[in-house]
Structure formats: C-alpha cells, structure tokens
Design a protein around this motif. Structure first.
Motif, short mmCIF file in Angstrom:
data_model
loop_
_atom_site.label_atom_id
_atom_site.label_comp_id
_atom_site.label_asym_id
_atom_site.label_seq_id
_atom_site.Cartn_x
_atom_site.Cartn_y
_atom_site.Cartn_z
N VAL A 179 -22.05 -26.00 29.25
CA VAL A 179 -21.05 -26.32 30.27
C VAL A 179 -19.95 -25.26 30.27
O VAL A 179 -19.44 -24.87 29.21
N ARG A 180 -19.56 -24.82 31.46
CA ARG A 180 -18.48 -23.85 31.61
C ARG A 180 -17.16 -24.58 31.85
O ARG A 180 -17.08 -25.49 32.69
N PHE A 181 -16.12 -24.19 31.12
CA PHE A 181 -14.80 -24.80 31.27
C PHE A 181 -13.82 -23.77 31.84
O PHE A 181 -13.78 -22.62 31.40
N GLU A 182 -13.05 -24.21 32.83
CA GLU A 182 -12.04 -23.36 33.45
C GLU A 182 -10.70 -24.10 33.48
O GLU A 182 -10.61 -25.13 34.18
N PRO A 183 -9.71 -23.66 32.71
CA PRO A 183 -9.75 -22.54 31.76
C PRO A 183 -10.59 -22.87 30.54
O PRO A 183 -10.90 -24.04 30.30
N ALA A 184 -10.93 -21.85 29.79
CA ALA A 184 -11.74 -22.05 28.59
C ALA A 184 -10.99 -22.93 27.60
O ALA A 184 -9.75 -22.88 27.50
N LEU A 185 -11.72 -23.76 26.88
CA LEU A 185 -11.11 -24.59 25.84
C LEU A 185 -10.59 -23.69 24.72
O LEU A 185 -11.08 -22.58 24.51
N ASP A 186 -9.61 -24.19 24.00
CA ASP A 186 -9.04 -23.38 22.91
C ASP A 186 -10.11 -23.12 21.85
O ASP A 186 -11.08 -23.87 21.70
N ALA A 187 -9.92 -22.05 21.10
CA ALA A 187 -10.93 -21.59 20.14
C ALA A 187 -11.23 -22.64 19.08
O ALA A 187 -12.39 -22.82 18.69
N ALA A 188 -10.21 -23.35 18.60
CA ALA A 188 -10.42 -24.35 17.55
C ALA A 188 -11.32 -25.49 18.05
O ALA A 188 -12.21 -25.94 17.33
N THR A 189 -11.09 -25.92 19.29
CA THR A 189 -11.93 -26.99 19.85
C THR A 189 -13.35 -26.50 20.08
O THR A 189 -14.32 -27.21 19.78
N ARG A 190 -13.49 -25.28 20.61
CA ARG A 190 -14.84 -24.73 20.81
C ARG A 190 -15.60 -24.62 19.50
O ARG A 190 -16.78 -24.95 19.42
N ASP A 191 -14.90 -24.15 18.46
CA ASP A 191 -15.55 -24.02 17.15
C ASP A 191 -15.97 -25.39 16.61
O ASP A 191 -17.06 -25.53 16.04
N ALA A 192 -15.10 -26.40 16.80
CA ALA A 192 -15.43 -27.74 16.31
C ALA A 192 -16.63 -28.31 17.07
O ALA A 192 -17.50 -28.97 16.47
N MET A 193 -16.70 -28.05 18.37
CA MET A 193 -17.84 -28.53 19.16
C MET A 193 -19.14 -27.86 18.69
O MET A 193 -20.16 -28.52 18.49
N GLY A 194 -19.08 -26.56 18.50
CA GLY A 194 -20.28 -25.83 18.09
C GLY A 194 -20.73 -26.17 16.69
O GLY A 194 -21.93 -26.06 16.37
N ALA A 195 -19.80 -26.60 15.84
CA ALA A 195 -20.13 -26.89 14.44
C ALA A 195 -20.60 -28.32 14.23
O ALA A 195 -20.93 -28.69 13.10
N ALA A 196 -20.62 -29.14 15.29
CA ALA A 196 -20.99 -30.55 15.15
C ALA A 196 -22.48 -30.74 15.40
O ALA A 196 -22.93 -30.74 16.55
#
Length: 536
Positions: A179-196
């Motif tokens: 999913v593309r987010f505009e604006p992009a989600l903050d890096a900490a949230t993106r990292d948490a999503m990818g690490a789950a």
C-alpha cells in the motif's frame, strides 16, 4: 462522506463493524478477497459434512478472555479439543511411531462447533449487505486534511472512496509492502510494520477426513510429532467434530514454502502416506484431503514473511502499531497489532476493541468542538470528565517520551537502567502536565468536602490513571522485546521480573508524590473559594 472505512473483512474488521453498528455509526467494510474471514477458512467434507478448519482452529479460555466472552455473547457452541490417549512420535523415517510421554498437548484448548467460519457468518449476518464491498484491493491511502482518500483496485479499475476515519485491519507487514501512503508514514512506524511477522503467513495446513477415528479406537489421542529430516507434516492433531463420529486428522506442514511448491504435484500423496505411517494401515486408501498453503495467499503472506525462516511466535506487538496516525484519521488494526494474543483470534478482538474506543474518543471530541457542555448541571462533573478524557489520551504521549529518553540514553552511550530511567521520566512528565491541567480546570470548590486533609474530589482525579500505567508498561515491554537497538542489551531487551519490580517501585513513589501534589492543589482551590472576597 463515509465516517469510517474498515479495510479488511477478517475477525478484527467484522468485530469492529459490530461495535460501530451498535452505536449507529456510519461505516463500510472493504475486503480484497471475494469472501469474508481473512485467515479464517473452513472447508466442508463432502463425505462426512464435517467443518474442517484450515486457518485458526483453537482458543484458550484460561488465557484468552475476550474471545471466550465474545463467543458466549454470540451464543456459539464450543467443545474441548480431544487430547485423551497416547501421543506418538516419529523420529526416524524408516521406523514406526513410538508412544511419547506427554501431558495434554493443547493445554485446555477449545474449538467452535461447526468451524471458526461460523463466527464469521454470525458477524456478517449483522452487517447490512450494502456496507460490505468484496474484491476491493487497497492500493493507496492519502491524507486530505479533514478526511482520507482511499484508492482500491476493483476488477482492474481504480476506485476512490473518501472517509473521515480509516481502519486498516490487515497484516501490517503486508500493508507496508503493498500500500502506498501519501504522505509517507514516519520511519519508525514503517519499520514497526515491516518487522511484524504475519502469523500463519508462511505456514500450510492439511486436514484429512476419514470414515472412522481409527486412532481413538486404538487408544491414541490423534496428537503426533514427526521430527526426522524428511518429515512432511511436523505436528498432527485430532480434528474430529464434537461427537467424535465425524473423523479427521489435521496437521501443519514441515516443508518450507519453496519446497511445498517443488513438491506440489506429489504433496497430497506424501501427506496421506505420512498419516498412515504414524497411525497405521487402517488409514490406507481412506481419506478426503483438504489443504491450504497460506504462503500462496497474496492477501495474507508478504514477500518478507515468505523469505524469513520461521521463528518463535511472539504474542504481542510493537506499540507503534497501535498509535492513531494523521491526527486520528488513520488506525492500524488486525491481530498483529494487539497488546496480547497477537496473531490469534484474541488479538483480533483486542485490536477491534482498542480502535472502537479510539474512534469513540474522537467522536466525543468532535461533538465537544462547540464548547464545554455541562454534565448534569455540574461544572465539576464536566471539568473532571474532560480531565479523564485528557488522561485517556496520554498513553501515546508518555510512550513517545519514553522512546525519546531511551534514544538519548543510547546515543550518549549509557548502558545501565535504561528502561528504568526512561519510563520514570515519562511518567513524571505526564504527572507534571496533569497537575498543570488540574490547576486550569474551572472547579467549584465551595461545597466540596475535605476529610482528614483530603479533598473529596481526589478519587475522581486518581481514577482515570487506573489503566494509564499498565498500558504504558505493556507498551514498554513490547517495544523493548521488538527493538533491534536493544537486542545488544539483554537486560533491557527482556525485562526480568526483578527489574520490573524495581521499575514499579519507582512508579509507585512517583504516583504518591503526584497524589499528594494534586490534593494540595485542590485544597488551595478550596481555600481560595472560601475567602469572603472571592465568594462575593
């Protein structure tokens, strides 16, 4: 404009829809598959008519109160997982399975009579057809300031939907990849999503229906473990119905995703043969096989889930996944975002409850935009209600403060008592702000009793903090366990019982200081109100 768009028609999305419908809130569900349920999938045996769960199968009443109460509320019958009898172990490919000294394998697990799909069907029956949109694949989410714009792919056509609030009740890792987010989600949230990790995403499950439960007749439980190198199905269990008359065995495959693809043609024969090797030739020539490879489900399994080796299942998530985004317009849901029971049915229900409460607070705040209404004619009740609402929203701010303090400590090369100092500082910051807010509240103290030096309003000041500390501690424990930065600090990565007791003692001392200070502020207000010149 739609009030709440729920993306994902699994248990979390359907449970949230049930909450919103009860409150007469405007909502709609958008599901990528042509069916509801997500990872809940039940096949029906053509020969026996038995419901065969190919996704979630069990719940545990002793440790999962939400799903236990939910099923009771819906009136869905359940039954105990069959565990009685001998457990078998096949350790060598060319040998027979041997009895294994083992207690109850499933630890008091129960199943839903008729399969877990009955839960989905019951929830879906309560949602009007016009509010359910199937085959809607989410591709983009854009923040438009006062609403969110969603872009779906529907039969190769892009469709836009606008909503004031959006709940993405999907596996976070899958969302991060697709999913593309505009604006992009903050890096900490993106990292948490990818690490789950997505629970079950890289797994495959088989259930085979038989004419009779031959293993039970032989005194066996149906539970077996196959541990040799050529194992096809590593864990096997009894999958019979509540009466035991509709026979079936289920199992989880040992083959990793790529090997399952290589052996796709011969896999059904291999699975049946292994069942026969474990439980005997009575199964020969019998069996109706149902197989589900979740790694081949594009709406469940991400590329990262498929590529990573299977690890230990962690039943909680990074608290960053539970934070409202875009000023409360965007919420991440799904079982993998839960504080407890992540990946299970329990976690899906916990996530739905959390988001329901967050949306309720947002609706209350929106209704309050025109000014401070008076509750029951009492300015005190109104002021304290606002104070309570403020406290309820401080968990995220306190957790942010914890992370900021922790990052400063790590960057300055501190190595000792990192969590202890950071959480205490975050708690003290919250209490200081609470005292400032208490000072600013318009309270009428003229008729407020004082007994033994304690204001009668103190219980109402303290009560909102009841869940605050527990929520913050849960978030800290989960964050530390999922933090790569703390993996080099074993004592901080896994907070021990003794360490937690030390932290709790610090917090208790801070709570005492706050309570004394809050009482002094209330007494000062009362003294000021009692002065003749103020009374006039």
């Amino acid at each position: 404009m739609l009030d709440t768009a729920i993306i994902g028609g699994g248990l979390c999305g359907l449970a949230l829809a049930r909450h919103l419908k009860r409150q007469d809130r405007d909502f709609a569900i958008y599901e990528a598959r042509p069916r509801l349920g997500g990872r809940i999938l039940t096949a029906v045996s053509a020969t026996t008519g038995e419901a065969l769960d190919l996704g979630p199968t069990w719940f545990w009443p002793d440790t999962q109160p939400l799903v236990t109460a939910f099923l009771a509320d819906l009136g869905l019958p359940t039954f105990a997982q069959h565990d009685e009898g001998t457990v078998l172990h096949l350790a060598e490919a060319d040998k027979s399975a041997q009895p294994l000294a083992s207690p109850s394998v499933h630890g008091g697990a129960r199943r839903i009579a008729g399969g877990v799909t009955r839960l989905v069907a019951t929830l879906a029956d309560g949602v009007p057809d016009e509010k359910i949109h199937l085959s809607h694949v989410l591709v983009a989410v854009a923040d438009a300031g006062d609403h969110v714009t969603l872009t779906f792919r529907v039969n190769d056509v892009l469709v836009e939907v606008k909503a004031k609030h959006v709940v993405i009740a999907l596996p976070p890792r899958l969302v991060a990849e697709t999913v593309r987010f505009e604006p992009a989600l903050d890096a900490a949230t993106r990292d948490a999503m990818g690490a789950a990790p997505t629970w079950m995403a890289a797994q495959a499950k088989v259930v085979i229906a038989y004419k009779q439960p031959y293993w039970r007749e032989a005194g066996q439980s149906g539970n077996a473990f196959v541990t040799h190198e050529q194992a096809v199905t590593g864990e096997i269990f009894d999958a019979c119905d509540a009466t035991g008359t509709k026979a079936a065995l289920g199992g989880f495959l040992s083959f990793p995703p790529e090997l399952r693809e290589s052996f796709a043609v011969g896999l059904p024969l291999l699975m049946k043969s292994q069942m026969m090797q474990v439980f005997g030739t009575a199964l020969d020539g019998d069996g109706e096989l149902h197989f589900q490879d979740w790694a081949r489900e594009p709406f469940t399994c991400s590329a990262r889930d498929k590529a990573e080796p299977a690890g230990e299942h962690v039943a909680f998530s990074n608290p960053l996944l539970r934070r409202p985004l875009w000023d409360g317009r965007l919420h991440l849901g799904g079982s993998e975002t839960a504080t407890q029971g992540a990946g299970y049915l329990e976690g899906a229900l916990e996530a739905a409850r959390r988001i329901d409460r967050a949306l309720a607070r947002l609706h209350a705040a929106e209704a309050d935009d025109d000014g401070l209404p008076t509750i029951g004619g009492s300015i005190n009740a109104t002021s304290l209600a606002r104070f309570s609402a403020w406290v309820a929203g401080q968990s995220d701010a306190a957790f942010d403060a914890y992370r900021a303090r922790l990052n400063r400590a790590l960057s300055s090369q501190q190595r000792d008592q990192l969590a202890q100092r950071a959480i205490l500082g975050a708690v003290e910051d919250t209490y200081d702000r609470a005292l400032d807010m208490l000072d600013a509240l318009p309270l009428d103290m003229r008729d407020v009793a004082v007994e033994k030096g304690r204001s009668a309003l103190m219980p109402e000041v303290q009560q909102p903090f009841r869940d605050f500390i527990q929520t913050l501690i849960d978030d800290v424990v989960a964050f530390n366990r999922t933090s790569c930065a703390l993996s080099n600090f074993p004592d901080e990565h896994h907070l021990s019982k003794d360490y937690m007791q030390t932290i709790l003692r610090d917090i208790a001392a801070a709570w005492r200081d706050f309570s004394l200070a809050a009482n002094r502020r209330l007494l000062a207000k009362a003294e000021l109100a009692a002065r003749p010149e103020m009374a006039s």
